[in-house]
Design an enzyme around this catalytic site. Structure first.
Site, PDB file in Angstrom:
ATOM      1  N   ALA A 185       0.837  -1.212   0.000  1.00 25.12           N
ATOM      2  CA  ALA A 185       0.000   0.000   0.000  1.00 25.12           C
ATOM      3  C   ALA A 185       0.870   1.260   0.000  1.00 25.12           C
ATOM      4  O   ALA A 185       1.963   1.248   0.562  1.00 25.12           O
ATOM      5  CB  ALA A 185      -0.920   0.001   1.228  1.00 25.12           C
TER       6      ALA A 185
ATOM      7  N   GLY B  61       0.188   1.443  -3.310  1.00 27.99           N
ATOM      8  CA  GLY B  61       0.149   0.826  -4.627  1.00 27.99           C
ATOM      9  C   GLY B  61       1.068   1.416  -5.674  1.00 27.99           C
ATOM     10  O   GLY B  61       1.043   0.982  -6.835  1.00 27.99           O
ATOM     11  N   GLY B  62       1.902   2.383  -5.306  1.00 27.43           N
ATOM     12  CA  GLY B  62       2.791   3.002  -6.285  1.00 27.43           C
ATOM     13  C   GLY B  62       3.721   2.005  -6.946  1.00 27.43           C
ATOM     14  O   GLY B  62       3.835   1.952  -8.179  1.00 27.43           O
ATOM     15  N   LYS B  63       4.381   1.194  -6.140  1.00 26.37           N
ATOM     16  CA  LYS B  63       5.344   0.238  -6.701  1.00 26.37           C
ATOM     17  C   LYS B  63       4.630  -0.944  -7.346  1.00 26.37           C
ATOM     18  O   LYS B  63       5.078  -1.469  -8.366  1.00 26.37           O
ATOM     19  CB  LYS B  63       6.327  -0.188  -5.617  1.00 26.37           C
ATOM     20  CG  LYS B  63       7.177   0.995  -5.124  1.00 26.37           C
ATOM     21  CD  LYS B  63       8.096   0.602  -3.981  1.00 26.37           C
ATOM     22  CE  LYS B  63       8.928   1.804  -3.530  1.00 26.37           C
ATOM     23  NZ  LYS B  63       8.123   2.852  -2.866  1.00 26.37           N
TER      24      LYS B  63
ATOM     25  N   ARG C 135      -5.796   0.316   4.431  1.00 23.28           N
ATOM     26  CA  ARG C 135      -4.761   0.553   3.421  1.00 23.28           C
ATOM     27  C   ARG C 135      -4.872  -0.455   2.277  1.00 23.28           C
ATOM     28  O   ARG C 135      -4.580  -0.134   1.127  1.00 23.28           O
ATOM     29  CB  ARG C 135      -3.369   0.489   4.064  1.00 23.28           C
ATOM     30  CG  ARG C 135      -3.070   1.702   4.928  1.00 23.28           C
ATOM     31  CD  ARG C 135      -1.786   1.522   5.744  1.00 23.28           C
ATOM     32  NE  ARG C 135      -0.618   1.228   4.937  1.00 23.28           N
ATOM     33  CZ  ARG C 135       0.093   2.130   4.262  1.00 23.28           C
ATOM     34  NH1 ARG C 135      -0.267   3.412   4.300  1.00 23.28           N
ATOM     35  NH2 ARG C 135       1.154   1.781   3.579  1.00 23.28           N
TER      36      ARG C 135
ATOM     37  N   CYS D   5      12.398   4.405   2.619  1.00 20.52           N
ATOM     38  CA  CYS D   5      12.483   5.835   2.317  1.00 20.52           C
ATOM     39  C   CYS D   5      13.093   6.553   3.522  1.00 20.52           C
ATOM     40  O   CYS D   5      12.623   7.615   3.930  1.00 20.52           O
ATOM     41  CB  CYS D   5      11.117   6.411   1.957  1.00 20.52           C
ATOM     42  SG  CYS D   5       9.881   6.305   3.261  1.00 20.52           S
TER      43      CYS D   5
END
Length: 479
Positions: free
Chosen positions: A122, A124-126, A149, A242
């Site tokens: 979550a 979901g970008g990757k 999420r 990150c």
């Protein structure tokens, strides 16, 4: 927690222990790193190759874009343009994502036809970036344990027109028991202390502490242990965060490699906000020893299981079940699935006018499955769902209400305009009215269901009658 500025010109108040550690970690680069907090944050988006090719995307999108050097799908945009408010965002033409985060999937290097796990997926970008590179072929399992999420993850998978993804809500330990040595590639984008979020999120600053860093590192080591069990021989695992902490990055990876000689560390990469246009990321790529098998013979897919069930039914095996309550329930489920499939086929071919190109990409003979009240198309390589907490088992096709088939919004977002004969290309003005839930005028002779699109991107279904296109855009998504 004490917050100080090591330099008076730094706009954000950063934790003093964080600054002290970063000064030791960066040495002569510390001042440049600190100065980066006076710069504006970077904004990025990725075009969706499941919807448009790169040339068409650049031609159709009304934004000023610059390429992100480490991601072939990535572009920088100016904040004032606000692409998230665009109808093209609703249509899944692109995904808004922080630029340095795009480097993770580049390192993972997913290929069409592979089995891939995004363990901490979550929002979901990757996962959507992975899906774009898989081109609809193979199996993507995207996992998120927090239900709220997981719903957001599922919505983003739907918006981007992804069909070959199963969204789960499981602990890594449970998944490791279910998928031992199953995946060609595993991504662990681990929960972290979020130091790379400081420039854009004050909440991340307020929640940071040395104790939280240590807690995250312990959790990351545990997640990585379970993730490793799911990588097949010759497979790849990518670990990313990150955050800037050595404790959560290099130390976690060093400890893992020492404990797992079957894994070789291929490379690590750091993206620093004072070196690149991005908020910062850490990426480590690990390769598992052995030869990757073309197919695993030890796993029985849902397709194989359903084929065996149908074969047994035709032969009349286990007739005694039909006389038991349990058997009646199972027979009823099978009858419902058969009816659902027939109604779905009728809608696709008779109402929408599915073309040969559409039928080739949407082969509903693959694995159709009633999940709750909805009919889904399950990825061919998925193994049986029994025992798994599943948010979304594949592409939702629609619902059967009495003797009618009601198509899902996910089906509309998956289909391409050229794949159906009943297709209507909206103007920008019509599309903006559509996402607000309004009707619009069409030729009087138009009747029935239509796949609606804007600039070549499908965005939803409409139903024409009496010179009006009735709106079937989901109420929960309307503006």
């Amino acid at each position: 927690m004490e917050n100080i500025n090591h330099h008076n010109h730094v706009n954000k108040k950063l934790p003093s222990s964080f600054l002290t550690r970063m000064k030791e970690q960066l040495g002569t680069e510390y001042d440049a790193f600190l100065e980066s907090y006076n710069s504006g944050r970077t904004y990025g988006l990725r075009y969706n190759p499941l919807k448009l090719d790169k040339e068409s995307f650049l031609k159709e999108m009304p934004f000023t874009l610059r390429e992100v050097p480490w991601a072939e799908e990535g572009f920088y945009y100016e904040a004032a343009q606000q692409p998230g408010k665009s109808i093209f965002h609703d249509a899944g033409a692109f995904y808004i994502q922080e630029p340095s985060a795009m480097a993770v999937v580049t390192a993972l290097d997913p290929k069409p036809g592979e089995r891939i796990l995004d363990l901490c997926a979550a929002p979901g970008g990757k996962s959507t970036q992975i899906a774009g590179r898989m081109r609809g072929q193979g199996l993507l399992v995207s996992n998120e344990i927090v239900p709220s999420r997981a719903k957001i993850l599922s919505q983003n998978i739907e918006r981007m027109g992804v069909a070959n993804c199963v969204v789960c809500r499981e602990e890594p330990k449970k998944l490791a028991e279910y998928f031992p040595a199953f995946f060609d590639r595993v991504l662990v984008d681990a929960p972290c202390s979020g130091e790379g979020m400081f420039r854009k999120d004050d909440v991340a600053i307020n929640e940071w502490s040395p104790e939280n860093v240590s807690m995250c590192a312990a959790r990351q080591r545990d997640i990585l242990e379970h993730a490793a069990q799911m990588v097949c021989a010759g497979g790849v695992m990518v670990y990313s965060t990150c955050t800037f902490s050595v404790e959560e990055n290099e130390n976690v990876i060093d400890a893992f490699v020492k404990a797992h000689p079957e894994f070789r560390l291929e490379n690590t990469e750091r993206l620093w906000p004072h070196r690149v246009e991005g908020e910062g990321h850490f990426v480590a790529k690990l390769c598992k020893a052995g030869e990757r098998e073309q197919e695993s013979q030890s796993y029985r897919t849902m397709a194989q299981e359903l084929t065996a069930v149908r074969k047994n039914n035709k032969k009349g095996i286990r007739k005694e079940r039909k006389e038991s309550n349990n058997g009646k329930e199972k027979n009823k489920v099978r009858e419902n699935e058969t009816t659902s499939k027939q109604l779905c086929e009728s809608f696709l071919y008779d109402d929408l006018g599915l073309t040969e190109a559409g039928a080739e990409r949407l082969i509903i003979e693959r694995v159709l499955f009633n999940f709750g009240e909805a009919l889904y198309l399950i990825p061919e390589q998925m193994i049986p769902l029994r025992g798994l907490q599943v948010e979304r088992p594949g592409l939702q096709l629609g619902f059967c209400e009495k003797d009618r088939f009601k198509p899902s919004h996910a089906l509309a977002l998956y289909l391409h305009p050229e794949e159906v004969r009943n297709h209507y290309e909206m103007t920008i003005e019509q599309a903006e009215r559509y996402v607000r839930g309004e009707t619009f005028t069409v030729e009087a002779e138009r009747k029935g269901w239509y796949l609606l699109s804007v600039q070549g991107c499908s965005i939803g279904f409409g139903k024409a009658a009496g010179g009006q296109m009735k709106n079937h855009y989901p109420k929960g998504l309307r503006r």
